[in-house]
Design a protein around this motif. Structure first.
Motif, short mmCIF file in Angstrom:
data_model
loop_
_atom_site.label_atom_id
_atom_site.label_comp_id
_atom_site.label_asym_id
_atom_site.label_seq_id
_atom_site.Cartn_x
_atom_site.Cartn_y
_atom_site.Cartn_z
N ASN A 116 -2.76 2.18 -10.93
CA ASN A 116 -1.76 2.71 -11.93
C ASN A 116 -0.85 3.85 -11.33
N PRO A 117 0.44 3.28 -11.03
CA PRO A 117 1.26 4.43 -10.57
C PRO A 117 1.52 5.67 -11.17
N SER A 118 1.11 5.80 -12.59
CA SER A 118 1.45 6.86 -13.54
C SER A 118 0.28 7.76 -13.17
N ARG A 119 -0.91 7.49 -12.17
CA ARG A 119 -1.94 8.46 -11.84
C ARG A 119 -1.41 9.08 -10.62
N MET A 120 -0.60 8.73 -9.89
CA MET A 120 0.03 9.09 -8.77
C MET A 120 0.57 10.68 -9.10
N ARG A 121 0.41 11.66 -8.24
CA ARG A 121 0.52 13.02 -8.62
C ARG A 121 1.94 13.75 -7.85
N ALA A 122 2.56 14.59 -8.24
CA ALA A 122 3.50 15.17 -7.34
C ALA A 122 3.47 16.36 -7.68
N HIS A 123 3.96 17.56 -6.67
CA HIS A 123 3.96 18.79 -7.10
C HIS A 123 4.49 19.41 -5.82
N PRO A 124 5.21 20.69 -6.02
CA PRO A 124 5.64 21.34 -4.67
C PRO A 124 4.48 21.65 -3.72
N GLY A 125 5.15 21.50 -2.26
CA GLY A 125 4.43 21.72 -1.25
C GLY A 125 4.37 20.80 -0.11
N ARG A 126 3.42 20.80 0.82
CA ARG A 126 3.42 19.92 1.98
C ARG A 126 2.21 19.80 2.30
N GLU A 127 1.62 18.54 2.67
CA GLU A 127 0.25 18.21 2.98
C GLU A 127 0.32 17.41 4.32
N TRP A 128 -0.85 17.78 5.10
CA TRP A 128 -1.34 17.11 6.34
C TRP A 128 -2.65 16.49 6.10
N LEU A 129 -2.97 15.55 6.92
CA LEU A 129 -4.35 15.05 6.93
C LEU A 129 -4.52 14.13 8.14
N VAL A 130 -5.66 14.06 8.41
CA VAL A 130 -6.32 13.34 9.44
C VAL A 130 -7.31 12.62 9.12
N VAL A 131 -7.64 11.24 9.22
CA VAL A 131 -8.91 10.52 8.99
C VAL A 131 -9.87 10.60 10.23
N LEU A 132 -11.06 11.24 9.71
CA LEU A 132 -12.18 11.37 10.60
C LEU A 132 -12.99 10.47 10.86
N SER A 133 -13.03 9.35 9.85
CA SER A 133 -13.97 8.26 10.00
C SER A 133 -13.57 7.33 9.05
N GLY A 134 -13.66 6.12 9.29
CA GLY A 134 -13.29 5.17 8.13
C GLY A 134 -11.92 4.69 8.16
N THR A 135 -11.71 4.09 6.96
CA THR A 135 -10.12 4.03 6.92
C THR A 135 -9.64 4.39 5.35
N ALA A 136 -8.43 5.02 5.43
CA ALA A 136 -7.82 5.40 4.00
C ALA A 136 -6.66 4.73 3.92
N THR A 137 -6.29 4.82 2.54
CA THR A 137 -4.94 4.18 1.99
C THR A 137 -4.28 5.21 1.30
N LEU A 138 -3.07 5.68 1.81
CA LEU A 138 -2.17 6.73 1.18
C LEU A 138 -0.86 6.14 0.43
N LEU A 139 -0.95 6.02 -0.87
CA LEU A 139 0.07 5.88 -1.66
C LEU A 139 1.08 6.88 -1.80
N LEU A 140 2.24 6.71 -1.34
CA LEU A 140 3.59 7.51 -0.92
C LEU A 140 4.76 7.08 -1.52
N GLY A 141 5.37 7.55 -2.93
CA GLY A 141 6.33 6.81 -3.34
C GLY A 141 6.37 5.48 -3.59
N ASN A 142 6.95 4.46 -3.11
CA ASN A 142 6.69 3.15 -3.23
C ASN A 142 5.98 2.46 -2.04
N ARG A 143 5.59 3.51 -1.09
CA ARG A 143 4.85 2.81 0.20
C ARG A 143 3.44 2.92 0.06
#
Length: 200
Positions: A116-143
């Motif tokens: 559900n796109p309504s459960r995506m969150r937005a707030h001020p700031g910046r985030e950086w992440l690296v996947v250590l193991s497995g596969t992750a899915t990042l939902l970012l705006g329409n992407r």
């Protein structure tokens, strides 16, 4: 800005307004009162039934404790990055822009991001992440971005976002600037919320 002008940005701004309101735990009525708008006007802005007017965006940005620039900020193209490999020393490294007051959190995820796109969150700031193991899915705006082991991503958290596992558990290392960390701590529980540190 009208509904016909740059539909992608228009829709992004509307989703961002709603995500920021939900992250604060405010009803339509509460945000409308803070922005001195009628509840029906705010509802029509969020759902796309009313054009976005600059004066209302300025007022809403102020009520949501952000700036107009952040409210209309768009995604950068180079969200996903790959490590620099130093085979001779067996090292992987990622370039990280210096940020004051960062927090580093290691997370293990087992659930996919919310459908559900309504459960995506937005707030001020910046985030950086690296996947250590497995596969992750990042939902970012329409992407929807697929991040494999050793891939990294960096993005402004004003973009509606969510992250989860794909095809099994994954582990990520998340780095949050001060604003992003605060946004995650006060937001609703979600798949990408970093756990609070236990008192030492």
């Amino acid at each position: 800005m009208t509904q016909e002008d740059d539909g992608d940005l228009d829709g992004l701004v509307r989703r961002r307004i709603r995500a920021l309101r939900v992250a604060q735990g405010w009803s339509l009525e509460e945000l409308a009162a803070r922005a001195r708008l009628s509840q029906s006007t705010l509802s029509r802005i969020e759902t796309g039934r009313r054009r976005l007017a600059l004066d209302q965006l300025v007022t809403l940005a102020r009520a949501l404790d952000t700036s107009l620039d952040q409210l209309v900020e768009t995604a950068v193209d180079d969200v996903v990055s790959h490590p620099s490999v130093d085979a001779a020393h067996g090292q992987l490294s990622w370039l990280l822009k210096a940020q004051p007051g960062v927090s580093v959190v290691r997370q293990r995820m087992t659930n996919p991001p919310p459908d559900n796109p309504s459960r995506m969150r937005a707030h001020p700031g910046r985030e950086w992440l690296v996947v250590l193991s497995g596969t992750a899915t990042l939902l970012l705006g329409n992407r929807r971005l697929r991040l494999e082991t050793n891939q990294a991503a960096e993005f402004p958290t004003m973009l509606p976002h969510a992250i989860g596992a794909e095809g099994g558990p994954c582990e990520i290392l998340g780095i949050f600037d001060r604003d992003a960390r605060r946004g995650h701590q006060r937001g609703e529980a979600g798949t990408d919320r970093p756990p609070r540190r236990s008192p030492s």
